[in-house]
Design a protein around this motif. Structure first.
Motif, PDB file in Angstrom:
ATOM      1  N   LEU A 168      49.909  65.835  91.428  1.00 31.81           N
ATOM      2  CA  LEU A 168      49.119  65.105  92.413  1.00 31.81           C
ATOM      3  C   LEU A 168      50.047  64.095  93.075  1.00 31.81           C
ATOM      4  N   VAL A 169      50.235  64.211  94.380  1.00 32.64           N
ATOM      5  CA  VAL A 169      51.172  63.332  95.097  1.00 32.64           C
ATOM      6  C   VAL A 169      50.411  62.720  96.262  1.00 32.64           C
ATOM      7  N   SER A 170      50.210  61.402  96.193  1.00 29.01           N
ATOM      8  CA  SER A 170      49.275  60.762  97.107  1.00 29.01           C
ATOM      9  C   SER A 170      49.827  59.490  97.717  1.00 29.01           C
ATOM     10  N   GLY A 171      49.413  59.219  98.950  1.00 29.92           N
ATOM     11  CA  GLY A 171      49.678  57.930  99.564  1.00 29.92           C
ATOM     12  C   GLY A 171      48.655  56.900  99.139  1.00 29.92           C
ATOM     13  N   GLY A 172      47.702  57.323  98.293  1.00 31.01           N
ATOM     14  CA  GLY A 172      46.707  56.420  97.726  1.00 31.01           C
ATOM     15  C   GLY A 172      47.257  55.684  96.518  1.00 31.01           C
ATOM     16  N   PHE A 173      46.350  55.246  95.654  1.00 32.22           N
ATOM     17  CA  PHE A 173      46.783  54.323  94.603  1.00 32.22           C
ATOM     18  C   PHE A 173      46.646  54.881  93.197  1.00 32.22           C
ATOM     19  N   ARG A 174      47.554  54.417  92.356  1.00 26.04           N
ATOM     20  CA  ARG A 174      47.754  54.953  91.012  1.00 26.04           C
ATOM     21  C   ARG A 174      46.501  54.856  90.145  1.00 26.04           C
ATOM     22  N   TYR A 175      45.720  53.807  90.335  1.00 23.41           N
ATOM     23  CA  TYR A 175      44.491  53.697  89.551  1.00 23.41           C
ATOM     24  C   TYR A 175      43.644  54.948  89.746  1.00 23.41           C
ATOM     25  N   PHE A 176      43.504  55.386  90.985  1.00 20.09           N
ATOM     26  CA  PHE A 176      42.651  56.540  91.288  1.00 20.09           C
ATOM     27  C   PHE A 176      43.342  57.863  90.969  1.00 20.09           C
ATOM     28  N   THR A 177      44.623  57.989  91.259  1.00 19.09           N
ATOM     29  CA  THR A 177      45.302  59.252  90.943  1.00 19.09           C
ATOM     30  C   THR A 177      45.320  59.503  89.443  1.00 19.09           C
ATOM     31  N   GLY A 178      45.406  58.424  88.654  1.00 21.28           N
ATOM     32  CA  GLY A 178      45.367  58.586  87.206  1.00 21.28           C
ATOM     33  C   GLY A 178      44.038  59.154  86.731  1.00 21.28           C
ATOM     34  N   LYS A 179      42.964  58.721  87.366  1.00 23.55           N
ATOM     35  CA  LYS A 179      41.630  59.236  87.015  1.00 23.55           C
ATOM     36  C   LYS A 179      41.506  60.708  87.393  1.00 23.55           C
ATOM     37  N   VAL A 180      41.994  61.062  88.567  1.00 26.24           N
ATOM     38  CA  VAL A 180      41.923  62.463  89.013  1.00 26.24           C
ATOM     39  C   VAL A 180      42.803  63.340  88.125  1.00 26.24           C
ATOM     40  N   LEU A 181      43.976  62.841  87.754  1.00 28.69           N
ATOM     41  CA  LEU A 181      44.851  63.570  86.833  1.00 28.69           C
ATOM     42  C   LEU A 181      44.098  63.922  85.549  1.00 28.69           C
ATOM     43  N   ASP A 182      43.415  62.929  84.980  1.00 27.52           N
ATOM     44  CA  ASP A 182      42.712  63.155  83.715  1.00 27.52           C
ATOM     45  C   ASP A 182      41.569  64.154  83.868  1.00 27.52           C
ATOM     46  N   LEU A 183      40.821  64.057  84.955  1.00 27.60           N
ATOM     47  CA  LEU A 183      39.672  64.942  85.143  1.00 27.60           C
ATOM     48  C   LEU A 183      40.075  66.382  85.431  1.00 27.60           C
ATOM     49  N   CYS A 184      41.143  66.556  86.213  1.00 24.21           N
ATOM     50  CA  CYS A 184      41.531  67.895  86.665  1.00 24.21           C
ATOM     51  C   CYS A 184      42.607  68.541  85.791  1.00 24.21           C
ATOM     52  N   GLY A 185      43.358  67.736  85.045  1.00 27.89           N
ATOM     53  CA  GLY A 185      44.405  68.294  84.202  1.00 27.89           C
ATOM     54  C   GLY A 185      45.748  68.447  84.871  1.00 27.89           C
ATOM     55  N   PHE A 186      46.007  67.644  85.919  1.00 27.78           N
ATOM     56  CA  PHE A 186      47.336  67.670  86.533  1.00 27.78           C
ATOM     57  C   PHE A 186      48.404  67.305  85.505  1.00 27.78           C
ATOM     58  N   ASP A 187      49.610  67.806  85.730  1.00 25.85           N
ATOM     59  CA  ASP A 187      50.717  67.498  84.826  1.00 25.85           C
ATOM     60  C   ASP A 187      51.288  66.105  85.054  1.00 25.85           C
ATOM     61  N   ASP A 188      51.233  65.620  86.288  1.00 27.66           N
ATOM     62  CA  ASP A 188      51.788  64.294  86.591  1.00 27.66           C
ATOM     63  C   ASP A 188      51.236  63.843  87.941  1.00 27.66           C
ATOM     64  N   HIS A 189      51.467  62.571  88.268  1.00 25.03           N
ATOM     65  CA  HIS A 189      51.021  62.051  89.560  1.00 25.03           C
ATOM     66  C   HIS A 189      52.041  61.065  90.108  1.00 25.03           C
ATOM     67  N   VAL A 190      52.156  61.058  91.423  1.00 26.08           N
ATOM     68  CA  VAL A 190      53.043  60.149  92.148  1.00 26.08           C
ATOM     69  C   VAL A 190      52.188  59.483  93.215  1.00 26.08           C
ATOM     70  N   SER A 191      52.157  58.145  93.222  1.00 26.94           N
ATOM     71  CA  SER A 191      51.289  57.442  94.171  1.00 26.94           C
ATOM     72  C   SER A 191      51.742  55.995  94.297  1.00 26.94           C
ATOM     73  N   ASN A 192      50.982  55.217  95.040  1.00 30.43           N
ATOM     74  CA  ASN A 192      51.325  53.826  95.295  1.00 30.43           C
ATOM     75  C   ASN A 192      50.684  52.889  94.274  1.00 30.43           C
ATOM     76  N   ASP A 193      51.215  51.686  94.208  1.00 30.32           N
ATOM     77  CA  ASP A 193      50.662  50.635  93.356  1.00 30.32           C
ATOM     78  C   ASP A 193      50.364  49.420  94.212  1.00 30.32           C
ATOM     79  N   MET A 194      49.248  48.771  93.917  1.00 27.61           N
ATOM     80  CA  MET A 194      48.944  47.508  94.586  1.00 27.61           C
ATOM     81  C   MET A 194      49.094  46.373  93.567  1.00 27.61           C
ATOM     82  N   GLU A 195      49.539  45.231  94.052  1.00 29.40           N
ATOM     83  CA  GLU A 195      49.772  44.086  93.170  1.00 29.40           C
ATOM     84  C   GLU A 195      48.443  43.435  92.790  1.00 29.40           C
ATOM     85  N   ILE A 196      48.294  43.154  91.487  1.00 27.93           N
ATOM     86  CA  ILE A 196      47.108  42.486  90.970  1.00 27.93           C
ATOM     87  C   ILE A 196      47.569  41.303  90.120  1.00 27.93           C
TER      88      ILE A 196
END
Length: 301
Positions: free
Chosen positions: A177-205
């Motif tokens: 999963l390779v997204s211009g979106g954010f890691r919080y959400f790509t991590g959730k999609v990875l877990d639900l769909c079974g992707f092997d890895d994800h590359v995405s953006n991070d926002m500062e908190i």
């Protein structure tokens, strides 16, 4: 036969009738092609028509004219040993999930309309992606971190998302999963769909709130293309055995580079330049495009 035309109907539409398939075969033959009998991948939903004597673009055009306004996608390609792909690179927003997660997050700050208008322009290639991302995130400064979980609670996977990944992995493919979106959400999609890895953006908190800053570097169209090329190289795969899917302008380079690049319910600027467009089917259309029949689908990894 050196080519294959895959027809995929919208679920529940009853649009792909034997008569509709026959009209497509007749259209190919009128152009001088030799067309084989349809091989049904899912009765009434998807089929392959092998052909010879036409370029894929000619077959695709003839099929679209023959089908008229029926909600049926047409996918024409060369028929070769690379048809079943060994690498999937997928976008997230409006592809693996039905919405733009940053727009949804903005609703918690009362800024959905303002941010969604910027998103639409960026995804259609009218704005620089990185600059538009920084601008949108900047507007969310001060939003509590809890808004991320609240946003995810209302996020929905696109129909066929889990089946696409599970079936490709069952066939030995690597799925990223390779997204211009954010890691919080790509991590959730990875877990639900079974992707092997994800590359995405991070926002500062900081102290439980968004600061309005994107952690550099911004993952953009070049990141998506580079990930596709690097993973294919690492796995020793020819590009013909790669599949990429996305909807926005930042997906165009990887869609063009992949052996099969699918613009999924794309923005207008993307539809204009994509070789394969899926407007009616769900994400299982990408499995049908590889000649995988419904009785070979896996529903979960």
């Amino acid at each position: 036969m050196d080519g294959v035309l895959t027809l995929v109907a919208a679920a529940g539409s009853d649009a792909l009738t034997p008569a509709a398939v026959d009209s497509v075969r007749a259209a190919l033959e009128r152009l001088g092609a030799e067309g084989d009998r349809a091989r049904w991948l899912a009765e009434g939903e998807a089929c392959d028509i092998a052909f010879a004597g036409l370029a894929p673009e000619q077959a695709d055009g003839a099929a679209r004219i023959a089908l008229g306004d029926r909600p049926v996608d047409t996918i024409a390609q060369r028929l070769d040993a690379d048809r079943v792909k060994a690498l999937l690179i997928a976008d997230m927003d409006s592809t693996m999930v039905t919405s733009e997660t940053l727009d949804d997050l903005a609703a918690h700050a009362g800024l959905r309309d303002a941010i969604a208008s910027i998103t639409a322009r960026a995804m259609n290639g009218e704005l620089d992606f990185a600059a538009a991302l920084r601008e949108r995130v900047g507007m969310l400064a001060g939003l509590p971190e809890s808004a991320l979980a609240e946003t995810w609670a209302h996020t929905r996977l696109t129909p066929g998302a889990q089946t696409l990944v599970a079936t490709m992995k069952a066939n030995g493919a690597r799925c990223l999963l390779v997204s211009g979106g954010f890691r919080y959400f790509t991590g959730k999609v990875l877990d639900l769909c079974g992707f092997d890895d994800h590359v995405s953006n991070d926002m500062e908190i900081v102290d439980g709130h968004l600061t309005g800053r994107v952690i550099e570097p911004v993952r953009d169209r070049q990141t998506k293309l580079a990930t596709l090329m690097a993973e294919a190289g690492r796995l020793g795969l020819p590009m013909g055995r790669t599949l990429a899917v996305g909807d926005g302008a930042n997906d165009i380079p990887m869609l063009h580079a992949a052996g099969l690049g699918v613009a999924f319910r794309p923005r207008p600027a993307v539809a204009e330049v994509a070789r394969v467009v899926v407007r009616h089917g769900d994400l299982t259309a990408l499995l049908y495009a590889q000649g995988i029949a419904r009785d070979q689908f896996r529903e979960s990894a």
